[in-house]
Design a protein around this motif. Structure first.
Motif, PDB file in Angstrom:
ATOM      1  N   THR A   2      29.555   2.607  12.889  1.00  0.00           N
ATOM      2  CA  THR A   2      31.568   2.867  12.350  1.00  0.00           C
ATOM      3  C   THR A   2      32.112   1.647  13.408  1.00  0.00           C
ATOM      4  OG1 THR A   2      32.616   3.374  14.508  1.00  0.00           O
ATOM      5  CG2 THR A   2      31.812   5.384  12.695  1.00  0.00           C
ATOM      6  N   ALA A  34      48.646  -0.007  32.429  1.00  0.00           N
ATOM      7  CA  ALA A  34      47.474   0.318  31.881  1.00  0.00           C
ATOM      8  C   ALA A  34      46.261   0.148  32.650  1.00  0.00           C
ATOM      9  CB  ALA A  34      46.861  -0.741  31.311  1.00  0.00           C
ATOM     10  N   LEU A 115      42.605  -8.172  30.635  1.00  0.00           N
ATOM     11  CA  LEU A 115      42.751  -7.255  29.020  1.00  0.00           C
ATOM     12  C   LEU A 115      43.014  -5.964  29.574  1.00  0.00           C
ATOM     13  CD1 LEU A 115      41.897  -7.790  26.212  1.00  0.00           C
ATOM     14  CD2 LEU A 115      39.389  -6.332  27.156  1.00  0.00           C
ATOM     15  N   VAL A 117      45.952  -3.437  27.141  1.00  0.00           N
ATOM     16  CA  VAL A 117      46.651  -3.003  25.795  1.00  0.00           C
ATOM     17  C   VAL A 117      47.460  -1.437  26.397  1.00  0.00           C
ATOM     18  CG1 VAL A 117      45.917  -1.624  23.943  1.00  0.00           C
ATOM     19  CG2 VAL A 117      44.902  -3.738  24.040  1.00  0.00           C
ATOM     20  N   GLN A 122      46.651   2.196  23.205  1.00  0.00           N
ATOM     21  CA  GLN A 122      45.298   2.402  23.126  1.00  0.00           C
ATOM     22  C   GLN A 122      44.067   2.757  22.242  1.00  0.00           C
ATOM     23  OE1 GLN A 122      43.876   3.203  26.738  1.00  0.00           O
ATOM     24  NE2 GLN A 122      45.400   1.253  27.749  1.00  0.00           N
ATOM     25  N   GLY A 123      42.779   2.158  21.867  1.00  0.00           N
ATOM     26  CA  GLY A 123      41.975   3.436  20.526  1.00  0.00           C
ATOM     27  C   GLY A 123      42.513   2.904  18.912  1.00  0.00           C
ATOM     28  N   GLN A 124      43.316   1.721  19.321  1.00  0.00           N
ATOM     29  CA  GLN A 124      43.604   1.184  17.469  1.00  0.00           C
ATOM     30  C   GLN A 124      42.620  -0.611  17.822  1.00  0.00           C
ATOM     31  OE1 GLN A 124      47.325   0.738  17.274  1.00  0.00           O
ATOM     32  NE2 GLN A 124      47.700   3.178  18.056  1.00  0.00           N
ATOM     33  N   GLY A 125      41.223  -0.777  18.311  1.00  0.00           N
ATOM     34  CA  GLY A 125      40.986  -2.043  17.933  1.00  0.00           C
ATOM     35  C   GLY A 125      41.933  -3.119  18.789  1.00  0.00           C
ATOM     36  N   GLY A 127      42.087  -3.781  21.838  1.00  0.00           N
ATOM     37  CA  GLY A 127      41.764  -4.891  22.681  1.00  0.00           C
ATOM     38  C   GLY A 127      40.252  -5.186  22.574  1.00  0.00           C
ATOM     39  N   GLY A 128      39.601  -5.310  21.240  1.00  0.00           N
ATOM     40  CA  GLY A 128      38.766  -6.036  20.466  1.00  0.00           C
ATOM     41  C   GLY A 128      39.004  -6.930  19.987  1.00  0.00           C
ATOM     42  N   THR A 147      34.329  -5.635  35.504  1.00  0.00           N
ATOM     43  CA  THR A 147      34.692  -3.946  35.502  1.00  0.00           C
ATOM     44  C   THR A 147      34.636  -3.139  36.216  1.00  0.00           C
ATOM     45  OG1 THR A 147      36.014  -3.106  33.514  1.00  0.00           O
ATOM     46  CG2 THR A 147      33.878  -3.102  33.649  1.00  0.00           C
ATOM     47  N   ARG A 153      36.579   3.285  29.088  1.00  0.00           N
ATOM     48  CA  ARG A 153      37.180   3.137  27.729  1.00  0.00           C
ATOM     49  C   ARG A 153      36.797   1.535  27.329  1.00  0.00           C
ATOM     50  NH1 ARG A 153      42.520   5.161  23.934  1.00  0.00           N
ATOM     51  NH2 ARG A 153      40.860   5.835  23.232  1.00  0.00           N
ATOM     52  N   ASN A 156      33.217   0.443  26.771  1.00  0.00           N
ATOM     53  CA  ASN A 156      33.041   1.836  25.424  1.00  0.00           C
ATOM     54  C   ASN A 156      32.803   0.127  24.236  1.00  0.00           C
ATOM     55  OD1 ASN A 156      32.291   4.207  26.374  1.00  0.00           O
ATOM     56  ND2 ASN A 156      33.873   4.668  25.161  1.00  0.00           N
ATOM     57  N   LYS A 160      30.541  -1.898  22.754  1.00  0.00           N
ATOM     58  CA  LYS A 160      30.588  -2.667  20.992  1.00  0.00           C
ATOM     59  C   LYS A 160      30.537  -4.106  20.655  1.00  0.00           C
ATOM     60  CE  LYS A 160      30.331   1.615  19.375  1.00  0.00           C
ATOM     61  NZ  LYS A 160      31.440   2.261  20.421  1.00  0.00           N
TER      62      LYS A 160
HETATM   63  C1  COA Z   1      39.443  -1.658  27.775  1.00  0.00           C
HETATM   64  C2  COA Z   1      41.334  -1.491  27.296  1.00  0.00           C
HETATM   65  C3  COA Z   1      41.947  -3.202  27.178  1.00  0.00           C
HETATM   66  C4  COA Z   1      40.193  -1.642  25.136  1.00  0.00           C
HETATM   67  O1  COA Z   1      42.134  -1.664  24.540  1.00  0.00           O
HETATM   68  P1  COA Z   1      41.975  -0.690  23.197  1.00  0.00           P
HETATM   69  O2  COA Z   1      43.078  -1.433  22.249  1.00  0.00           O
HETATM   70  O3  COA Z   1      41.908   0.504  23.475  1.00  0.00           O
HETATM   71  O4  COA Z   1      40.529  -0.855  22.272  1.00  0.00           O
HETATM   72  P2  COA Z   1      39.513  -0.775  21.066  1.00  0.00           P
HETATM   73  O5  COA Z   1      40.721   0.073  20.579  1.00  0.00           O
HETATM   74  O6  COA Z   1      39.451  -2.510  20.732  1.00  0.00           O
HETATM   75  O7  COA Z   1      38.003   0.085  21.890  1.00  0.00           O
HETATM   76  C5  COA Z   1      38.813   0.924  22.482  1.00  0.00           C
HETATM   77  C6  COA Z   1      37.510   1.391  22.042  1.00  0.00           C
HETATM   78  O8  COA Z   1      37.452   1.721  20.132  1.00  0.00           O
HETATM   79  C7  COA Z   1      35.636   1.636  19.768  1.00  0.00           C
HETATM   80  N1  COA Z   1      35.009   0.167  19.466  1.00  0.00           N
HETATM   81  C8  COA Z   1      35.938  -0.816  19.511  1.00  0.00           C
HETATM   82  N2  COA Z   1      34.803  -1.536  18.936  1.00  0.00           N
HETATM   83  C9  COA Z   1      34.143  -1.153  18.195  1.00  0.00           C
HETATM   84  C10 COA Z   1      33.879  -1.193  16.915  1.00  0.00           C
HETATM   85  N3  COA Z   1      32.763  -2.417  16.161  1.00  0.00           N
HETATM   86  N4  COA Z   1      32.852   0.499  16.283  1.00  0.00           N
HETATM   87  C11 COA Z   1      33.110   1.634  17.182  1.00  0.00           C
HETATM   88  N5  COA Z   1      33.636   1.315  18.041  1.00  0.00           N
HETATM   89  C12 COA Z   1      34.336   0.597  18.540  1.00  0.00           C
HETATM   90  C13 COA Z   1      35.675   1.788  21.977  1.00  0.00           C
HETATM   91  O9  COA Z   1      34.110   2.012  21.852  1.00  0.00           O
HETATM   92  C14 COA Z   1      36.227   1.706  21.984  1.00  0.00           C
HETATM   93  O10 COA Z   1      35.844   3.408  22.115  1.00  0.00           O
HETATM   94  P3  COA Z   1      36.903   5.262  22.426  1.00  0.00           P
HETATM   95  O11 COA Z   1      38.133   4.496  22.280  1.00  0.00           O
HETATM   96  O12 COA Z   1      36.638   5.941  21.740  1.00  0.00           O
HETATM   97  O13 COA Z   1      36.541   4.607  24.495  1.00  0.00           O
HETATM   98  C15 COA Z   1      42.215  -0.706  27.277  1.00  0.00           C
HETATM   99  O14 COA Z   1      41.460   0.398  27.074  1.00  0.00           O
HETATM  100  C16 COA Z   1      42.619  -0.666  28.566  1.00  0.00           C
HETATM  101  O15 COA Z   1      43.892  -1.366  28.403  1.00  0.00           O
HETATM  102  N6  COA Z   1      42.543  -0.007  29.199  1.00  0.00           N
HETATM  103  C17 COA Z   1      42.743   0.101  30.477  1.00  0.00           C
HETATM  104  C18 COA Z   1      42.768  -1.006  31.316  1.00  0.00           C
HETATM  105  C19 COA Z   1      41.544  -1.841  31.319  1.00  0.00           C
HETATM  106  O16 COA Z   1      40.459  -0.670  32.188  1.00  0.00           O
HETATM  107  N7  COA Z   1      41.256  -2.109  31.456  1.00  0.00           N
HETATM  108  C20 COA Z   1      40.157  -3.657  31.081  1.00  0.00           C
HETATM  109  C21 COA Z   1      39.695  -4.125  32.779  1.00  0.00           C
HETATM  110  S1  COA Z   1      38.552  -5.076  32.762  1.00  0.00           S
END
Ligand code: COA
Length: 192
Positions: A2, A34, A115, A117, A122-125, A127-128, A147, A153, A156, A160
């Motif tokens: 996706t 976070a 890193l 968010v 979170q979950g809105q792209g 982090g990526g 990590t 997340r 994941n 990705k």
């Molecule tokens: C880890 C973290 C930074 C990710 O940030 P985020 O903004 O939530 O990340 P994204 O939205 O870009 O990606 C997260 C989700 O999108 C999904 N995603 C990202 N790129 C994707 C792609 N190309 N296609 C499909 N799904 C994708 C990921 O698999 C993930 O899925 P989930 O929500 O179902 O688990 C955030 O969740 C966070 O701050 N967590 C707590 C702190 C932490 O763990 N930091 C990292 C320590 S090493």
């Protein structure tokens, strides 16, 4: 696969050391929230974040919401001998996989150090996008990070982005948690 979610955030910006210093309290609050760490962790971490800013290749990218509140932050720098994380990881990779493998990963790499968010965004792209923007400006051959072992997340997201295992279930000195060390070659091309 996706498509990556479209980030619902007002703006991304690369921050200079001075800009992060002036927003350090917000950034550390975001980090503690976070990671779900105790509040006092922010004060403990401040000197380390300030010291990291002085390292070669340090870069920081942040996301801001429509109220100009920080919604996410990522930073890292060039890994080098003498840095605590570098020495810990090099020892682990050398012991488990040999010096050749350690050197292949670690001769020229960018350490993605932090890193985070904000949980409500979170979950809105975001982090990526932070990872993509952060490593887009690095000249290094690889990017490495550690990590806590998942599922999470973060795992994941790294999968990705095509990060592969460098070390699994690795214990850093002084921390009982098992960590994964993940890496990939740069440049980071879109996984889709
Ligand atoms: C880890 C973290 C930074 C990710 O940030 P985020 O903004 O939530 O990340 P994204 O939205 O870009 O990606 C997260 C989700 O999108 C999904 N995603 C990202 N790129 C994707 C792609 N190309 N296609 C499909 N799904 C994708 C990921 O698999 C993930 O899925 P989930 O929500 O179902 O688990 C955030 O969740 C966070 O701050 N967590 C707590 C702190 C932490 O763990 N930091 C990292 C320590 S090493």
């Amino acid at each position: 696969m996706t498509a990556a979610p479209e980030p619902r955030v007002a703006r991304f910006a690369e921050l200079s050391g001075d800009e992060l210093r002036s927003r350090l309290r917000d950034a550390l609050t975001l980090y503690v929230t976070a990671m779900n760490y105790p509040k006092g962790t922010a004060e403990q971490r401040a000197p380390m974040w300030l010291a990291h800013m002085l390292r070669i290749g340090w870069r920081c990218v942040a996301a801001f919401d429509t109220d100009d509140r920080m919604a996410g932050i990522a930073y890292g720098y060039q890994g080098a001998p003498g840095q605590w994380w570098h020495e810990q990881v090099k020892r682990g990779v050398t012991e488990r996989h040999g010096l050749d493998v350690a050197e292949r990963w670690m001769d020229d790499y960018f350490e993605l150090t932090e890193l985070h968010v904000r949980p409500d965004t979170q979950g809105q792209g975001i982090g990526g996008e932070l990872v993509r923007r952060l490593v887009a400006g690095t000249p290094n051959a690889h990017v490495l990070l550690s990590t806590p072992e998942g599922p999470s997340r973060a795992w994941n997201l790294y999968r990705k982005l095509s990060f592969t295992d460098v070390l699994r279930d690795y214990q850093f000195a002084g921390d009982p948690r098992p960590f994964g060390v993940l890496g990939r070659a740069l440049p980071l091309t879109d996984p889709n």
